[in-house]
Design a protein around this motif. Structure first.
Motif, mmCIF file in Angstrom:
data_model
loop_
_atom_site.group_PDB
_atom_site.id
_atom_site.type_symbol
_atom_site.label_atom_id
_atom_site.label_comp_id
_atom_site.label_asym_id
_atom_site.label_seq_id
_atom_site.Cartn_x
_atom_site.Cartn_y
_atom_site.Cartn_z
ATOM 1 N N SER A 159 0.845 -1.201 0.000
ATOM 2 C CA SER A 159 0.000 0.000 0.000
ATOM 3 C C SER A 159 0.879 1.250 0.000
ATOM 4 C CB SER A 159 -0.913 0.006 1.229
ATOM 5 O OG SER A 159 -0.183 -0.335 2.388
ATOM 6 N N GLY A 160 2.182 1.058 0.143
ATOM 7 C CA GLY A 160 3.103 2.194 0.129
ATOM 8 C C GLY A 160 3.286 2.750 -1.274
ATOM 9 N N ASN A 220 1.103 8.718 11.486
ATOM 10 C CA ASN A 220 2.126 8.039 10.689
ATOM 11 C C ASN A 220 3.482 8.646 11.021
ATOM 12 O OD1 ASN A 220 1.944 5.875 8.556
ATOM 13 N ND2 ASN A 220 0.062 6.971 8.060
HETATM 14 C C1 KDO Z 1 -1.031 3.282 7.311
HETATM 15 O O1 KDO Z 1 -1.982 2.800 6.671
HETATM 16 O O2 KDO Z 1 -1.146 4.285 8.004
HETATM 17 C C2 KDO Z 1 0.295 2.557 7.252
HETATM 18 O O3 KDO Z 1 1.313 3.386 7.784
HETATM 19 C C3 KDO Z 1 0.228 1.271 8.041
HETATM 20 C C4 KDO Z 1 1.482 0.438 7.822
HETATM 21 O O4 KDO Z 1 1.378 -0.830 8.435
HETATM 22 C C5 KDO Z 1 1.795 0.265 6.357
HETATM 23 O O5 KDO Z 1 0.916 -0.674 5.801
HETATM 24 C C6 KDO Z 1 1.727 1.571 5.638
HETATM 25 O O6 KDO Z 1 0.541 2.274 5.922
HETATM 26 C C7 KDO Z 1 1.704 1.469 4.124
HETATM 27 O O7 KDO Z 1 2.724 0.661 3.634
HETATM 28 C C8 KDO Z 1 1.790 2.816 3.474
HETATM 29 O O8 KDO Z 1 3.008 3.466 3.828
#
Ligand code: KDO
Length: 336
Positions: free
Chosen positions: A40-41, A218
């Motif tokens: 998701s990053g 975050n």
């Molecule tokens: C988020 O959704 O705030 C978060 O920081 C949670 C983390 O565990 C990680 O999944 C991250 O998102 C994503 O990779 C996006 O940076």
């Protein structure tokens, strides 16, 4: 004759397979191991950068690393399931996601447990992690290769400091704080004193800009990478969670590799994690000045007040009841 013929058919079949799947073929006709990774990053997140620039080249002779960012192929939180079903080979996963399957992982999601990046590494490499890793591998078919550093999570709000100054958890009462969408995250939001709202990472910028939420939490590098500073006004340096992610790989894919390739994948994951950690720590150290230049108010609250409330809420929670006896003590003993 027969042997050669059979071998040719086998090679042709492999070549055909590699053509139809779009996978590059090695000189001996074997396809490279396909390593599709979903996160998701963003592409510019230091964990993504480390995977693309450090991990991929180190496995490049035998593996085809195929990253996808911003939850484009799998929604945030569904990646482990996708690996387990054989639809994906790798992800940058979290303890919160693992706690959905194995509640005892919530120990690594609890506020103020990990002290810093070195502590995360010591915990991940300690024998205390062996039963955790084994369970994920045996029951989910996912191997945890290495621990990545995301950073110290801070509370980031739309309100100016004049409108709302946050010193202690009760100051966050009624604050609609976006947290990622699992129970472990929601509990952390409550423990901080806020009113947490679950929401996928990809929706946070818009929600902040429209006021659908008051804030999000975050680490500073994420606040900058996702430009949350454009749509918020203050950062409260609660450092409530020294956040980590794990480099996860399909156990089936890993076990299909030669011992040499497995060792290379492991070394590449460790090298990527180390590289990402170093850069993320440097960014964390330098970004307060950048954020202040953008007009953000950045300040420390009464951290002890947050630590006391968060720790006592966890110890009284149903999460702590799932933590194997003695593990918290071992984790604490590995810190300073
Ligand atoms: C988020 O959704 O705030 C978060 O920081 C949670 C983390 O565990 C990680 O999944 C991250 O998102 C994503 O990779 C996006 O940076």
């Amino acid at each position: 004759m027969k042997v050669n013929f059979t071998r040719r058919i086998a090679v042709a079949a492999l070549m055909a397979a590699s053509v139809s799947t779009g996978m590059p073929a090695l000189a001996d006709g074997h396809s490279k191991v396909q390593l599709r990774m979903a996160t998701s990053g963003t592409e510019t997140d230091q964990r993504s950068v480390a995977m693309a620039n450090v991990f991929a080249p180190l496995v490049g002779t035998f593996a085809s690393f195929e990253p996808s960012y911003n939850s484009t192929i799998f929604a945030q939180g569904t990646e482990l399931d996708a690996i387990s079903r054989g639809n994906l080979e790798m992800s940058i996963t979290s303890a919160q996601e693992l706690a959905q399957f194995f509640p005892e992982f919530s120990i690594f999601t609890a506020g103020y447990v990990h002290q810093d990046a070195d502590h995360q590494v010591a915990v991940f490499n300690d024998p205390l992690m062996d039963p955790f890793k084994a369970k994920v591998e045996d029951e989910l078919g996912v191997k945890l290769l290495s621990v990545m550093y995301l950073g110290r999570r801070q509370v980031n709000l739309r309100q100016t400091k004049d409108e709302l100054t946050v010193n202690k958890p009760s100051d966050l009462a009624g604050v609609n704080l976006r947290m990622p969408g699992t129970d472990a995250w929601q509990f952390l939001g409550k423990a901080l004193g806020a009113a947490p709202t679950p929401m996928a990472f990809s929706e946070v910028y818009t929600a902040l800009s429209t006021g659908a939420v008051d804030g999000q939490d975050n680490p500073l590098p994420t606040v900058v990478d996702k430009k949350f500073y454009e749509v918020t006004n203050q950062i409260v340096l609660t450092s409530h969670l020294v956040d980590l992610n794990y480099i996860a790989i399909s156990a089936k894919t890993f076990n299909s590799m030669t011992a040499e390739q497995q060792a290379a994948v492991q070394a590449a994951a460790d090298a990527a994690a180390a590289s990402g950690r170093k850069i993320q720590l440097e960014l964390e150290g330098s970004l307060v000045a950048f954020l202040e230049e953008q007009g953000m108010e950045v300040y420390e609250p009464d951290t002890a007040a947050f630590r006391n409330q968060v720790q006592s809420m966890y110890l009284d929670s149903e999460f702590a009841a799932t933590w194997p006896a003695g593990v918290l003590e071992k984790v604490n003993a590995l810190g300073k």
